[in-house]
Scaffold this active site. Structure first.
Site, PDB file in Angstrom:
ATOM      1  NE  ARG A 170      64.653 -78.548  31.838  1.00 46.78           N
ATOM      2  CZ  ARG A 170      65.749 -78.972  31.234  1.00 46.78           C
ATOM      3  NH1 ARG A 170      66.715 -79.493  31.941  1.00 46.78           N
ATOM      4  NH2 ARG A 170      65.885 -78.882  29.925  1.00 46.78           N
ATOM      5  NE  ARG A 174      63.752 -64.169  30.877  1.00 47.20           N
ATOM      6  CZ  ARG A 174      63.744 -64.965  29.816  1.00 47.20           C
ATOM      7  NH1 ARG A 174      62.780 -64.847  28.912  1.00 47.20           N
ATOM      8  NH2 ARG A 174      64.685 -65.853  29.647  1.00 47.20           N
ATOM      9  NE  ARG A 247      57.136 -90.055  29.499  1.00 44.01           N
ATOM     10  CZ  ARG A 247      56.028 -90.691  29.185  1.00 44.01           C
ATOM     11  NH1 ARG A 247      55.782 -91.897  29.678  1.00 44.01           N
ATOM     12  NH2 ARG A 247      55.158 -90.139  28.359  1.00 44.01           N
ATOM     13  NE  ARG A 278      59.683 -80.659  22.065  1.00 43.46           N
ATOM     14  CZ  ARG A 278      60.706 -80.367  22.831  1.00 43.46           C
ATOM     15  NH1 ARG A 278      60.863 -79.143  23.301  1.00 43.46           N
ATOM     16  NH2 ARG A 278      61.592 -81.280  23.157  1.00 43.46           N
ATOM     17  CD  GLU A 304      59.763 -83.799  20.975  1.00 45.44           C
ATOM     18  OE1 GLU A 304      60.199 -82.930  20.194  1.00 45.44           O
ATOM     19  OE2 GLU A 304      60.064 -83.842  22.172  1.00 45.44           O
ATOM     20  CE1 TYR A 352      64.714 -84.000  31.279  1.00 45.66           C
ATOM     21  CE2 TYR A 352      65.104 -81.855  32.255  1.00 45.66           C
ATOM     22  CZ  TYR A 352      64.413 -82.659  31.389  1.00 45.66           C
ATOM     23  OH  TYR A 352      63.410 -82.116  30.631  1.00 45.66           O
ATOM     24  CG  ASP A 354      69.913 -78.655  29.215  1.00 50.87           C
ATOM     25  OD1 ASP A 354      69.149 -79.368  28.544  1.00 50.87           O
ATOM     26  OD2 ASP A 354      69.529 -77.703  29.911  1.00 50.87           O
TER      27      ASP A 354
END
Ligand code: FAD
Ligand code: UDP
Length: 371
Positions: A170, A174, A247, A278, A304, A352, A354
């Site tokens: 995911r 670059r 999870r 995070r 989190e 999963y 988005d």
């Protein structure tokens, strides 16, 4: 009177289905077991800051149809997600790009970075079989050790060798100086938070909060000709084939009397020792300003923590490994036999997804179902 549709769950899937059904002249009742609408994208205004109560949500998509659809219900700002990774106090840019490679190895040109990655990925000889091999083959061992391993093992509670490769695919890699986390043509956050968007979708539709479908299933089934169920598919069948694994996430949210805690919306803690994955500082999703453009004097942060799900907890992330996908297939066979029930969304389809994928999926379902 009997409703045409009973929609179970007021998340993105349920709310869009309800909206489209109403538009087609159908009667709809939405029930929601939480005390608020919106599912995981619910935001709550605290001191003029729209707090993402169930985790940071950044809308991003390459699907123009989805973008054109969702922007009818809210104005989206130009927020671009560029999280920072904190590894034992060393800060790195994410996703993996020239800024990251420069900080990690001192390389300056794309060619030098590519050479370094190629050198390190040589240890993976065959098609990657798990997340660890996939990560090393994408960015090399140094980045795997400092920026992936600890974070991933905290997030998923499993060794990187036991996780499927696709999870890490995911993330973009670059050889340019580009900290935009997503490869997406369209990106942003609804101005004023996500809850207003859901309110617009549900305008004119009866919604009953604090109402759990599964506690009174037989009674609710009598209320409508058809059910749209967006809760966990295994819960629907009373876990009779076993529980699918999820999870879960726990948030510790604090209001602080300072204007700027970490200078960015998201900082990932990628070492193993820090217990949280995070910290989100919510005001930066809207550039630290209120709707009048004034600086907000306080700030809200959320730490989190990731945890294993057990019955009774909020399920967040489906664990799409082989074992769970096989069990899901068995539940899906049962679901296909329930003629009057549509199973949809991240939990109903155990995918999963988005937000943009949920929107695409529900719009397809509406085309098939509503005429
Ligand atoms: P949900 O939002 O889960 O809605 C399901 C609803 O059904 C819930 O409100 C639930 O309470 C209700 N429900 C369940 N069972 C019952 C019952 N028995 N009776 C009544 N009601 C019931 N996507 C992105 O695009 N960008 C992101 O940045 C992003 N970040 C994320 C961060 C986190 C921490 C998580 C967990 C997800 C993230 N996502 C993100 C994914 C996004 O949250 C989902 O794609 C989307 O919200 C799923 O919508 P949904 O309607 O399928 O499910
Ligand atoms: N990931 C990582 N380090 C990071 C951020 C992400 O190793 O700093 C890995 C982790 O395995 C995660 C995956 O990349 O599950 C996908 O990240 P993404 O941010 O897309 O996950 P989300 O929280 O949106 O599901």
């Amino acid at each position: 009177m009997k409703f045409d549709y009973l929609v179970v769950g007021s998340g993105l899937y349920g709310s869009i289905f309800a909206h489209e059904a109403k538009k087609k002249g159908k009667s709809v009742l939405v029930i929601e077991k939480r005390e608020n609408i919106g599912g995981n994208i619910y935001t709550k205004n605290i001191e003029n800051i729209n707090v993402h109560i169930y985790g940071a949500h950044i809308f991003h998509t390459n699907n123009k149809k989805v973008w054109d659809y969702i922007t009818k219900f809210a104005d989206f700002n130009r927020f671009t997600n560029s999280p920072v990774a904190n590894y034992k106090g060393e800060l790195y840019s994410l996703p993996f790009n020239m800024y990251t490679f420069n900080k990690m190895w001192g390389v300056v040109t794309p060619e030098e970075a590519a050479n370094k990655i190629n050198e390190q990925r040589a240890e993976i000889k065959n098609e990657p079989q798990n997340l660890e091999e996939q990560a090393i083959s994408l960015v090399g061992r140094d980045i795997f050790e400092k920026l992936i391993k600890g974070y991933t093992e905290k997030q998923w509670g499993r060794d990187c060798k036991e996780l499927p490769p696709f999870i890490i695919k995911r993330l973009p890699v670059r050889l340019t100086f580009d900290n935009n986390y997503f490869n997406a043509l369209y990106q942003g956050i609804p101005v004023g938070g996500y809850t207003g968007l859901i309110e617009k979708l549900l305008e004119g539709i009866e919604v009953r909060l604090n109402t759990d479908y599964l506690e009174n299933k037989a009674e609710f089934d009598k209320l409508a000709h058809k059910i749209v169920y967006t809760g966990p598919i295994d819960a629907y069948f009373d876990y009779k084939l076993g529980t699918l694994e999820y999870r879960s996430v726990r948030f510790e949210t604090e209001l602080l009397d300072i204007p700027n805690y970490q200078g960015n919306a998201a900082v990932n803690y990628t070492d193993k020792e820090t217990p949280w994955t995070r910290i989100i500082e919510h005001k930066w999703f809207e550039f630290g300003k209120d709707l009048e453009g004034n600086d907000i004097p306080k700030t809200v942060i959320s730490r989190e923590y990731s945890s294993e799900w057990k019955p009774g907890d909020e399920p967040y992330y489906p664990v799409n490994d082989e074992k769970n996908n096989n069990l899901y297939k068995k539940y899906k066979d049962l679901a296909d036999k329930e003629n009057n029930v549509i199973f949809g969304g991240r939990l109903g389809e155990y995918k999963y997804y988005d937000m943009d994928q949920v929107i695409a999926a529900v719009l397809d379902k509406c085309n098939e179902e509503l005429f």
